[in-house]
Design a protein around this motif. Sequence first.
Motif, PDB file in Angstrom:
ATOM      1  N   LYS A   1       0.831  -1.206   0.000  1.00  0.00           N
ATOM      2  CA  LYS A   1       0.000   0.000   0.000  1.00  0.00           C
ATOM      3  C   LYS A   1       0.869   1.261   0.000  1.00  0.00           C
ATOM      4  O   LYS A   1       0.615   2.205  -0.749  1.00  0.00           O
ATOM      5  N   ARG A   2       1.909   1.243   0.863  1.00  0.00           N
ATOM      6  CA  ARG A   2       2.815   2.400   0.955  1.00  0.00           C
ATOM      7  C   ARG A   2       3.539   2.611  -0.373  1.00  0.00           C
ATOM      8  O   ARG A   2       3.668   3.732  -0.859  1.00  0.00           O
TER       9      ARG A   2
ATOM     10  N   SER B   1       2.573   1.591  -3.382  1.00  0.00           N
ATOM     11  CA  SER B   1       1.621   2.042  -4.398  1.00  0.00           C
ATOM     12  C   SER B   1       1.291   3.531  -4.223  1.00  0.00           C
ATOM     13  O   SER B   1       1.188   4.285  -5.200  1.00  0.00           O
ATOM     14  N   LYS B   2       1.177   3.939  -2.957  1.00  0.00           N
ATOM     15  CA  LYS B   2       0.877   5.339  -2.660  1.00  0.00           C
ATOM     16  C   LYS B   2       2.022   6.246  -3.113  1.00  0.00           C
ATOM     17  O   LYS B   2       1.795   7.305  -3.705  1.00  0.00           O
ATOM     18  N   SER B   3       3.246   5.777  -2.837  1.00  0.00           N
ATOM     19  CA  SER B   3       4.393   6.625  -3.203  1.00  0.00           C
ATOM     20  C   SER B   3       4.562   6.693  -4.731  1.00  0.00           C
ATOM     21  O   SER B   3       4.925   7.739  -5.277  1.00  0.00           O
TER      22      SER B   3
ATOM     23  N   ASN C   1       2.057   6.469  -6.888  1.00  0.00           N
ATOM     24  CA  ASN C   1       0.973   7.362  -7.317  1.00  0.00           C
ATOM     25  C   ASN C   1       1.327   8.821  -7.107  1.00  0.00           C
ATOM     26  O   ASN C   1       1.084   9.665  -7.972  1.00  0.00           O
ATOM     27  N   GLN C   2       1.933   9.095  -5.924  1.00  0.00           N
ATOM     28  CA  GLN C   2       2.293  10.483  -5.616  1.00  0.00           C
ATOM     29  C   GLN C   2       3.372  11.001  -6.572  1.00  0.00           C
ATOM     30  O   GLN C   2       3.286  12.133  -7.058  1.00  0.00           O
TER      31      GLN C   2
ATOM     32  N   LYS D   1      -7.684   9.692 -10.326  1.00  0.00           N
ATOM     33  CA  LYS D   1      -6.932  10.427  -9.290  1.00  0.00           C
ATOM     34  C   LYS D   1      -6.618  11.852  -9.765  1.00  0.00           C
ATOM     35  O   LYS D   1      -6.626  12.790  -8.971  1.00  0.00           O
TER      36      LYS D   1
ATOM     37  N   THR E   1      -8.030  14.535  -7.226  1.00  0.00           N
ATOM     38  CA  THR E   1      -7.090  15.340  -6.430  1.00  0.00           C
ATOM     39  C   THR E   1      -7.034  16.794  -6.934  1.00  0.00           C
ATOM     40  O   THR E   1      -6.266  17.594  -6.420  1.00  0.00           O
TER      41      THR E   1
ATOM     42  N   VAL F   1      -1.962  12.775  -2.993  1.00  0.00           N
ATOM     43  CA  VAL F   1      -2.624  11.488  -3.218  1.00  0.00           C
ATOM     44  C   VAL F   1      -3.746  11.221  -2.199  1.00  0.00           C
ATOM     45  O   VAL F   1      -4.706  10.493  -2.491  1.00  0.00           O
ATOM     46  N   ASP F   2      -3.650  11.816  -1.005  1.00  0.00           N
ATOM     47  CA  ASP F   2      -4.678  11.606   0.017  1.00  0.00           C
ATOM     48  C   ASP F   2      -5.874  12.549  -0.117  1.00  0.00           C
ATOM     49  O   ASP F   2      -6.868  12.398   0.587  1.00  0.00           O
TER      50      ASP F   2
END
Lengths: 199, 213
Positions: A18-19, A21-23, A25-26, B92, B96, B120-121
């Motif tokens: 999850k971490r 994938s999040k990074s 995506n960011q 997204k 976002t 992203v959040d």
Amino acid sequence: MRISRRPISSTPLGMAVKRFSKSVNQTLLNAMPDHIFTSERAIKTFERIGKYISPAENRAILGATALGLQVGIDAMNHRVDEETRKISIARTIAKIIAGTFTGFTIRKALIKSVDAFSKLPSSLGKDGKPVQLTRLNTFFSPITKVLANSDEYQNYKNGLGNVLALIVMTFTNFAIDLPLTRFLTNEFAEIGGLNNEKS
Amino acid sequence: MKNLSNLVSESFMNIKNSLMRQFGEDPGKMLLHTGTLGWILSSLAQVSAVVFNDKIPKKQKSFLIPQEIADGCVNIASFYLFTNSFTKFANKMVSTGKWRTPAIDAFLKKYNLKKHIGSVDFNIKELANFDEIRPAYKAIASGNAIAASTIGSIISCNIVTPILRNKFAADRQQKAIARIEQNEKPKLCYPKGISLDTFQRYAAAHSSNGMKI
């Protein structure tokens, strides 16, 4: 042996994925330019795509682009001998034509049918007056508060039509696609210089 | 009997309501899920088409059958993985606020939320006062999801899949041809192999002083 009932996402591995994938995506989001669609035309295009591209049109677009792209990729496949390459191209074209023809037609027909049998109290007839609801014309209607002409309801009808089309296509794949693909493959192979006995 | 009829009718209504919830809000998800199911069915039919076509010679079949199986597996996997990632990322971009309309921009400015754009959040749809811009947001979000799902499918099904399946099938064909050629070679029928014991007994019985190479 005790089996853990913890969801996979809350396990150490799940959380690490999850971490990660999040990074990713960011990072990708940061790399993309910030854009405000100021042109009325661009906004209208988005609206039109959302309104008019149903799964049937989506299948037609996939088929049309496949003719250009897949055939080109098969033609450039030098890992196989020329004869095999030719029959592979013939088969790819046949498959695309047969698949797109049945895929588009059946989806379109089923979406239209679902539309005819999923009327809501807010549905209007051709004369602009509310439609009289019957058991038949509400056969596919869900319990919903949305309006008959809303995007959500159109999405639902497209989705249900597509699901029903897939059920129908389980049979037509064998009844139509298969013989049509075989027939077209042999025809195209002949055009490509491979005689029937060989192809 | 009446109970059964009620049960069927209730189940049917539940399916319709569930589809309304699933697909009504997110047409991109609908295209993705139904598309995956569609590829599974069509792959099954396409493999059968080659298997039952008598006009395709064995040599070509050795390429085309694995090509179809590979095509099916890669198609399904790449369609789901690629289209899903592509659609999710495009969603997204809108949720976002990276891609927005002037109405959404004004809304974010009004509530001093512009600093969260691109995080992203951050999700515009989850904001308490989302209803204020729901129509403006939906106008861009639905079209964006469908366009992303369509472009994702084009890339996965019409570019990634044919390249991968051709490579996979060509390797399989080479192996299949090599196997066929191996089977066609005349087999050595005589002399048959003998065990070490038999050889030693034979050697002892017919001993010779010299060794021929």
